[in-house]
Enzyme design. Structure first.
Site, mmCIF file in Angstrom:
data_model
loop_
_atom_site.group_PDB
_atom_site.id
_atom_site.type_symbol
_atom_site.label_atom_id
_atom_site.label_comp_id
_atom_site.label_asym_id
_atom_site.label_seq_id
_atom_site.Cartn_x
_atom_site.Cartn_y
_atom_site.Cartn_z
ATOM 1 N N LYS A 166 0.752 47.969 42.010
ATOM 2 C CA LYS A 166 1.800 47.014 42.402
ATOM 3 C C LYS A 166 1.663 46.636 43.888
ATOM 4 O O LYS A 166 1.702 45.455 44.260
ATOM 5 C CB LYS A 166 3.165 47.638 42.125
ATOM 6 C CG LYS A 166 4.317 46.971 42.804
ATOM 7 C CD LYS A 166 4.635 45.634 42.192
ATOM 8 C CE LYS A 166 5.482 44.805 43.116
ATOM 9 N NZ LYS A 166 6.262 43.809 42.486
ATOM 10 N N CYS A 199 8.917 40.980 48.868
ATOM 11 C CA CYS A 199 7.735 41.667 48.318
ATOM 12 C C CYS A 199 6.555 41.634 49.269
ATOM 13 O O CYS A 199 6.164 42.648 49.821
ATOM 14 C CB CYS A 199 7.384 41.023 46.988
ATOM 15 S SG CYS A 199 8.802 40.898 45.910
HETATM 16 N N1 SAJ Z 1 3.207 31.912 50.480
HETATM 17 C C1 SAJ Z 1 2.346 31.290 51.378
HETATM 18 N N2 SAJ Z 1 1.174 30.777 50.902
HETATM 19 C C2 SAJ Z 1 0.825 30.866 49.606
HETATM 20 C C3 SAJ Z 1 1.696 31.493 48.693
HETATM 21 C C4 SAJ Z 1 2.886 32.015 49.170
HETATM 22 O O1 SAJ Z 1 2.616 31.188 52.582
HETATM 23 O O2 SAJ Z 1 -0.255 30.368 49.254
HETATM 24 C C5 SAJ Z 1 4.458 32.496 50.975
HETATM 25 C C6 SAJ Z 1 5.717 31.941 50.299
HETATM 26 O O3 SAJ Z 1 6.141 30.773 50.919
HETATM 27 C C7 SAJ Z 1 6.679 33.097 50.480
HETATM 28 C C8 SAJ Z 1 5.772 34.331 50.387
HETATM 29 O O4 SAJ Z 1 4.470 33.866 50.603
HETATM 30 O O5 SAJ Z 1 7.276 33.067 51.758
HETATM 31 C C9 SAJ Z 1 5.850 35.073 49.075
HETATM 32 O O6 SAJ Z 1 5.906 34.154 47.988
HETATM 33 P P1 SAJ Z 1 5.089 34.368 46.628
HETATM 34 O O7 SAJ Z 1 5.396 33.222 45.757
HETATM 35 O O8 SAJ Z 1 3.664 34.634 46.931
HETATM 36 O O9 SAJ Z 1 5.609 35.719 46.046
HETATM 37 P P2 SAJ Z 1 7.043 36.366 45.720
HETATM 38 O O10 SAJ Z 1 7.395 37.255 46.872
HETATM 39 O O11 SAJ Z 1 8.027 35.382 45.302
HETATM 40 O O12 SAJ Z 1 6.632 37.253 44.457
HETATM 41 C C10 SAJ Z 1 5.553 38.191 44.578
HETATM 42 C C11 SAJ Z 1 4.637 38.008 43.376
HETATM 43 N N3 SAJ Z 1 3.412 38.771 43.576
HETATM 44 C C12 SAJ Z 1 2.192 38.220 43.383
HETATM 45 O O13 SAJ Z 1 2.033 37.083 43.054
HETATM 46 C C13 SAJ Z 1 1.022 39.124 43.582
HETATM 47 C C14 SAJ Z 1 5.334 38.464 42.119
HETATM 48 O O14 SAJ Z 1 4.451 38.450 41.007
HETATM 49 C C15 SAJ Z 1 5.878 39.891 42.306
HETATM 50 O O15 SAJ Z 1 6.565 40.358 41.155
HETATM 51 C C16 SAJ Z 1 6.859 39.851 43.447
HETATM 52 O O16 SAJ Z 1 6.124 39.478 44.620
HETATM 53 C C17 SAJ Z 1 7.459 41.232 43.618
HETATM 54 O O17 SAJ Z 1 8.593 41.427 43.195
HETATM 55 O O18 SAJ Z 1 6.765 42.130 44.126
#
Ligand code: SAJ
Length: 448
Positions: A204, A258
């Site tokens: 995870k 996360c």
């Molecule tokens: N972000 C970027 N660039 C990107 C993608 C995201 O700057 O290319 C930023 C987003 O704007 C945000 C942050 O990253 O601020 C996190 O967003 P996210 O969409 O990547 O993830 P979360 O936090 O909403 O959800 C993640 C997910 N993990 C993965 O994709 C590996 C989700 O599957 C998990 O269940 C969740 O964390 C968790 O609960 O751990």
């Protein structure tokens, strides 16, 4: 077979999980320490925004399959889905997990299964949860089964992903893992991989760390684009045409509960070894300041500018402000006494004064797109251009249709696009800040 399931914590993960078990035919008691949350759910409503969840909760409560309470009850399965925030020195705060484990202990009976879904530091199941449960006097692994089954769903798509995502089931022994896997077949339609609890904990954390490190690379490249004068979004798009490349997107920083947190749990476990993970966290944490500097450059020559910030959640189309990098941007400008207005169609209430779009852009000099809410794509620049004093758009997310906005008189900029960067403008920062200081001094004089 119908089970009684007790879910500890009714937040972004606990509530959807409790609801999925309820609509799959189990009898579910959801437990939360917040009385307001319990009351809202028992009225068939929800306290968070998640597409599709409201209808499901309403149905489950009406059918009496889901009941919320501040106290646990005897059950066949206990699921711990409480938060694991960061401590002040960037470690894992396991207090909520410990207290949930302690709370359920008196309700345990022979044959029960305890599942931890919360994201936890490596070895938490074996070193903290199991010893605590053992105090019940029941034999762990034979009379009480224990597993770590981390949630991996994406906020905004939780309902779909709960059903269709693969799951990792980490049992403290095989019997525990098999029992947990059987339970999740109630609604999971994807593969479920069995492993031990500590491996599941690391899997995870590694998933979110992979994403955080990848975004840090994108953010570093965005900074480099300033030196080599390219549009980083275009460059990443082209690089990703390669079959083995998948660079993520840059932005104003990484937020949420996360990615901004989980990598620190690995760093805490192995501080000397986790060099790249630590550096990536720091790069991502530097992005709000990078955004601020860039906005100030765009405001060159405008004394006492007014800035309208559109979107403050940690990512698009959610209402969640946790660890949102936009908050650091807001706090910074507020500390400097910059005239700020804030609009977010997904947030009802927060620590800031939120206003409607028209009010936010009225007399503003610059719009900052802080979050990629889909709704922003529908904003008609023609309708707001005349309300503004200067028509400057700074998009941290590469979200909008710039041709359209330019046609309506806007100067458009996006984070990481320096194809027309003018180094002379750097000197402008001082000028802009001079203006802010004058305002601050006048206000202070007036209050004395
Ligand atoms: N972000 C970027 N660039 C990107 C993608 C995201 O700057 O290319 C930023 C987003 O704007 C945000 C942050 O990253 O601020 C996190 O967003 P996210 O969409 O990547 O993830 P979360 O936090 O909403 O959800 C993640 C997910 N993990 C993965 O994709 C590996 C989700 O599957 C998990 O269940 C969740 O964390 C968790 O609960 O751990």
């Amino acid at each position: 077979m119908k089970k009684k399931v007790c879910v500890m914590g009714l937040g972004y993960i606990g509530l959807p999980t409790a609801t999925m078990f309820a609509v799959s035919g189990h009898e579910v008691v959801g437990v939360d320490i917040e009385e307001k949350v319990v009351k809202t759910i028992n009225e068939g409503r929800i306290h968070i925004e998640e597409p599709g969840l409201a209808e499901m909760v309403k149905g489950a409560v009406m059918e009496e399959n889901l009941l919320a309470s501040t106290e646990p009850e005897e059950a066949d399965v206990f699921i711990i889905a409480v938060p694991t925030p960061l401590t002040e020195d960037n470690g894992a705060n396991l207090d909520y997990v410990k207290s949930a484990t302690e709370t359920i202990r008196p309700y345990l009976k022979k044959g029960d299964l305890v599942i931890v879904e919360s994201t936890i530091a490596p070895r938490t199941t074996e070193d903290i949860v199991v010893p605590e449960l053992a105090k019940s006097g029941l034999e762990i692994g034979r009379e009480i089964y224990v597993a770590h089954c981390p949630e991996r769903v994406l906020p905004g798509k939780i309902i779909h992903e709960l059903v269709h995502n693969n799951r990792v089931i980490g049992g403290i022994n095989e019997a525990s893992a098999l029992k947990a896997r059987k339970l999740y077949t109630s609604f999971v339609q994807a593969e479920m991989y069995i492993t031990d609890a500590t491996t599941a904990e690391m899997v995870k954390l590694m998933e979110n760390t992979y994403r955080d490190v990848n975004i840090a690379l994108a953010n570093e490249l965005a900074k480099i684009s300033e030196k080599v004068k390219i549009d980083i979004w275009e460059a990443i798009k082209l690089a990703n045409k390669h079959p083995r490349v998948n660079i993520h997107q840059p932005g104003p920083g990484v937020g949420g509960h996360c990615l901004a947190i989980d990598p620190w749990f690995i760093v805490e476990s192995a501080p000397k070894e986790a060099k790249m993970i630590n550096l990536s966290r720091n790069i991502n944490d530097s992005m709000p300041q990078f955004t601020i500097r860039n906005v100030k450059e765009k405001l060159f020559g405008i004394a006492n500018p007014k800035i309208a910030i559109l979107g403050i959640t940690y990512k698009g189309n959610v209402d969640d402000l946790r660890e949102s990098p936009v908050l650091e941007i807001i706090d910074h400008f507020q500390e400097e006494d910059v005239d700020l207005s804030i609009y977010d169609p997904h947030v009802d209430e927060c620590q800031y004064n939120l206003v409607e779009l028209e009010e936010a852009v009225k007399d503003a000099d610059c719009i900052i797109i802080g979050t990629d809410h889909k709704a922003f794509k529908e904003i008609d620049p023609a309708k707001i251009a005349d309300l503004m004093r200067n028509q400057i758009l700074f998009d941290t997310k590469n979200l909008l249709d710039y041709d359209w906005w330019q046609e309506k008189g806007f100067k458009t900029y996006k984070l990481g696009d320096y194809s027309d960067y003018d180094w002379q403008k750097e000197y402008g920062i001082k000028e802009v800040m001079k203006g802010h200081k004058e305002v601050a001094a006048t206000k202070e004089a007036a209050s004395n």
